[in-house]
Design an enzyme around this catalytic site. Structure first.
Site, PDB file in Angstrom:
ATOM      1  N   GLU A 155       3.385   1.339   3.026  1.00 58.76           N
ATOM      2  CA  GLU A 155       4.472   0.255   2.902  1.00 58.76           C
ATOM      3  C   GLU A 155       5.351   0.778   1.764  1.00 58.76           C
ATOM      4  OE1 GLU A 155       1.283  -3.114   4.449  1.00 58.76           O
ATOM      5  OE2 GLU A 155       1.844  -2.935   2.320  1.00 58.76           O
TER       6      GLU A 155
ATOM      7  N   ASN B  56       0.869  -1.128  -0.145  1.00 54.75           N
ATOM      8  CA  ASN B  56       0.086   0.131   0.014  1.00 54.75           C
ATOM      9  C   ASN B  56       0.841   0.931  -0.022  1.00 54.75           C
ATOM     10  OD1 ASN B  56       0.957   0.325   2.706  1.00 54.75           O
ATOM     11  ND2 ASN B  56      -0.959  -0.546   3.583  1.00 54.75           N
ATOM     12  N   ARG B  57       0.203   2.457   0.163  1.00 55.52           N
ATOM     13  CA  ARG B  57       0.965   3.595   0.096  1.00 55.52           C
ATOM     14  C   ARG B  57       2.090   3.653   1.104  1.00 55.52           C
ATOM     15  NH1 ARG B  57      -1.087   8.598  -1.848  1.00 55.52           N
ATOM     16  NH2 ARG B  57      -3.392   7.965  -1.709  1.00 55.52           N
TER      17      ARG B  57
ATOM     18  N   ASP C 115      -6.146  -7.582   1.747  1.00 54.86           N
ATOM     19  CA  ASP C 115      -6.471  -9.003   1.596  1.00 54.86           C
ATOM     20  C   ASP C 115      -7.358  -9.368   0.370  1.00 54.86           C
ATOM     21  OD1 ASP C 115      -4.816  -9.325   4.027  1.00 54.86           O
ATOM     22  OD2 ASP C 115      -6.516  -9.653   5.254  1.00 54.86           O
TER      23      ASP C 115
END
Length: 530
Positions: free
Chosen positions: A244, A241-242, A310
């Site tokens: 990470e 995601n952004r 997920d």
């Protein structure tokens, strides 16, 4: 001078190639395709394929436990709220949630991970087996407890969370995990590494999984939590995601342009074929050697982002296992994530829901529909600004009291969904010889009423799961209920909805009707006998 891609507002017909500059110091001159697949031609991606797929998930297994209730006072022992627990429930978490989502999308799924030897492990296995997940490769160890996250909720908001977990660092257990993977790989179409930084995705495990899958020509999808992406070197797809992606690369991501820069860095540094960075309300960026694409978000209503990541990973895995290309897979994963965030809590998205949402499968004709079709109908109605109402009952011998309540309920909303207890549910609640009228006939009678928009059958004792799935704006019951006692009231009010109890017609019920019929029959028989 920077051009901010996120300022572009796509239209339903828009498909463009946009050149832009990153907001970071490193100039990035690439062409980004803005992919807004609004038309049916683009949306048809062989969803109806009958190919059977099998997926192996390796990762950190967790049990998510919830205690839900009300807070009415502060403890005299300390300045903390006292939660009056009304209900408790559990869901698979972490890699186990990814596996449960894959099972809901109609793929065979085996999960490989670690648990302790404790009650939480037993409960997690039971939940996974019930969801259709193969659990033969779960390794038990005495060195750690089963990771368990317990959340305290009131009005659907968390007020506290406590975690039971230890970092897994058992070489013997790690060796067992690798053996389980090597035994499972031959039958897998796709492999997922679901890393929640609890120790299962050790560099040795990641290296073995990625190398083994590459030898067999199987794609490996990585959902990362580690800041160091080097252990994922050689993977097919990675889905940070952004935050990470920013943590791994050191690049601040404020726009899709920045995300492309971060994706290119990940691609080049770690030799990962494709990078998919999810950007929340800005959609997702797909970066490969051949294309750089921005896929705008499909979410029209966002009630709860829990489990959206997920869902993306699960949908990507299922689509690739079914033979779709990565661009198609990302598009469908984006749709699945939009469906997920429109629900409350982690509710697995089914393959049928995705098919209905893309328009490649039509909603069945008539008013009596299955839950997945009802969910799509409700989501479409909400996107159009319509108010969705819900009521429920056994309706075992439909009478004028029912009709009056349904007419009153219909006045509270634009679309009225009626939840109908199945025959088995009625039998458990009412006992023998109920139901007097079979569910299909009760549903047909309800569907014949002008006040009723749709009917959906449920097999549980209460309609709570149905209410959670469709998330109505208004919940309606008879005036013989108080609002706080209505099943699902907390779900509806938590997202700003209403609970109404408009009326109650006295002295009429199925029991009274049956008694009158029986007494009349008995009296006539006695008169004839005399």
């Amino acid at each position: 001078m920077s051009e901010i891609l996120s300022s572009i507002v796509p239209t339903a017909e828009m498909s463009a190639v946009v050149s832009f500059m990153s907001q970071n110091d490193d100039p990035l001159n690439v062409s980004l395709r803005l992919d807004d697949r609004g038309d049916a031609t683009h949306r048809t991606v062989e969803l109806a394929t009958t190919r059977k797929s099998r997926i192996v998930v390796v990762g950190d297994l967790m049990l998510d436990r919830y205690y839900d209730g009300s807070v009415d006072r502060v403890s005299p022992e300390a300045p903390v709220p006292v939660l009056h627990v009304r209900r408790s429930f559990e869901h698979p978490g972490g890699a186990a949630n990814v596996a449960a989502n894959i099972a809901a999308m109609e793929s065979d799924i085996a999960v490989i991970g670690l648990t302790g030897i404790d009650d939480s492990a037993s409960r997690l296995r039971s939940l996974l087996v019930s969801a259709g997940v193969e659990c033969d490769s779960i390794v038990s160890t005495t060195t750690i407890p089963t990771t368990t996250k317990t959340r305290l909720l009131t009005s659907h908001h968390q007020i506290a969370r406590f975690d039971l977990e230890e970092q897994a660092n058992d070489p013997s257990a790690r060796s067992s995990l690798i053996q389980c993977f090597e035994s499972s790989l031959a039958h897998a179409d796709t492999v997922v590494l679901s890393d929640y930084a609890k120790g299962v995705c050790h560099p040795d495990v990641c290296e073995t999984v990625i190398a083994g899958a590459r030898r067999m020509g199987r794609p490996v999808i990585v959902d990362p939590k580690s800041v160091d992406f080097s252990k994922y070197r050689g993977a097919t797809v990675i889905t940070p995601n952004r935050s990470e992606a920013a943590a791994s690369t050191g690049i601040s991501i404020h726009s899709p342009a920045d995300a492309v820069l971060a994706a290119r860095t990940i691609h080049q540094l770690h030799q990962i074929e494709s990078v998919v960075i999810t950007l929340g309300e800005q959609g997702m960026v797909l970066f490969t050697n051949d294309e750089v694409t921005l896929i705008p978000t499909q979410a029209k209503h966002v009630f709860d982002v829990t489990g959206a990541g997920d869902t993306v990973v699960a949908a990507l895995a299922v689509c690739l296992a079914r033979g779709m290309n990565l661009s198609q897979a990302c598009h469908l994963a984006n749709i699945a994530a939009g469906l997920q965030v429109a629900k409350i809590g982690t509710c697995p998205i089914t393959w049928n829901e995705i098919a209905l949402a893309t328009g490649t499968q039509s909603i069945p004709n008539g008013k009596v529909l299955p839950l997945d079709a009802i969910t799509v109908v409700c989501n479409d109605a909400k996107r159009s600004g319509k108010i969705v109402g819900f009521t429920n009952g056994c309706f075992d011998i439909l009478h004028h009291g029912h009709a009056a309540l349904l007419e009153a309920a219909a006045k509270e909303c634009d679309i009225l969904i009626v939840g109908l207890n199945s025959d088995a549910s009625v039998r458990r609640l009412k006992g023998h010889p109920r139901p007097y009228v079979a569910a299909q006939h009760r549903a047909a009678l309800l569907a014949a009423l002008e006040s009723v928009s749709y009917v959906v059958e449920f097999d549980e004792d209460t309609p709570l799961a149905t209410i959670e799935a469709i998330a109505p704006d208004v919940l309606i019951k008879g005036a013989d209920y108080s609002s706080r006692d209505v099943v699902g009231a907390h779900v509806v009010t938590a997202r700003g909805g209403r609970v109404v109890t408009p009326l109650f017609v006295p002295d009429v019920s199925t029991t009274n009707l049956v008694e009158r019929i029986l007494s009349t029959t008995t009296g006539s028989s006695l008169e004839r006998a005399a």
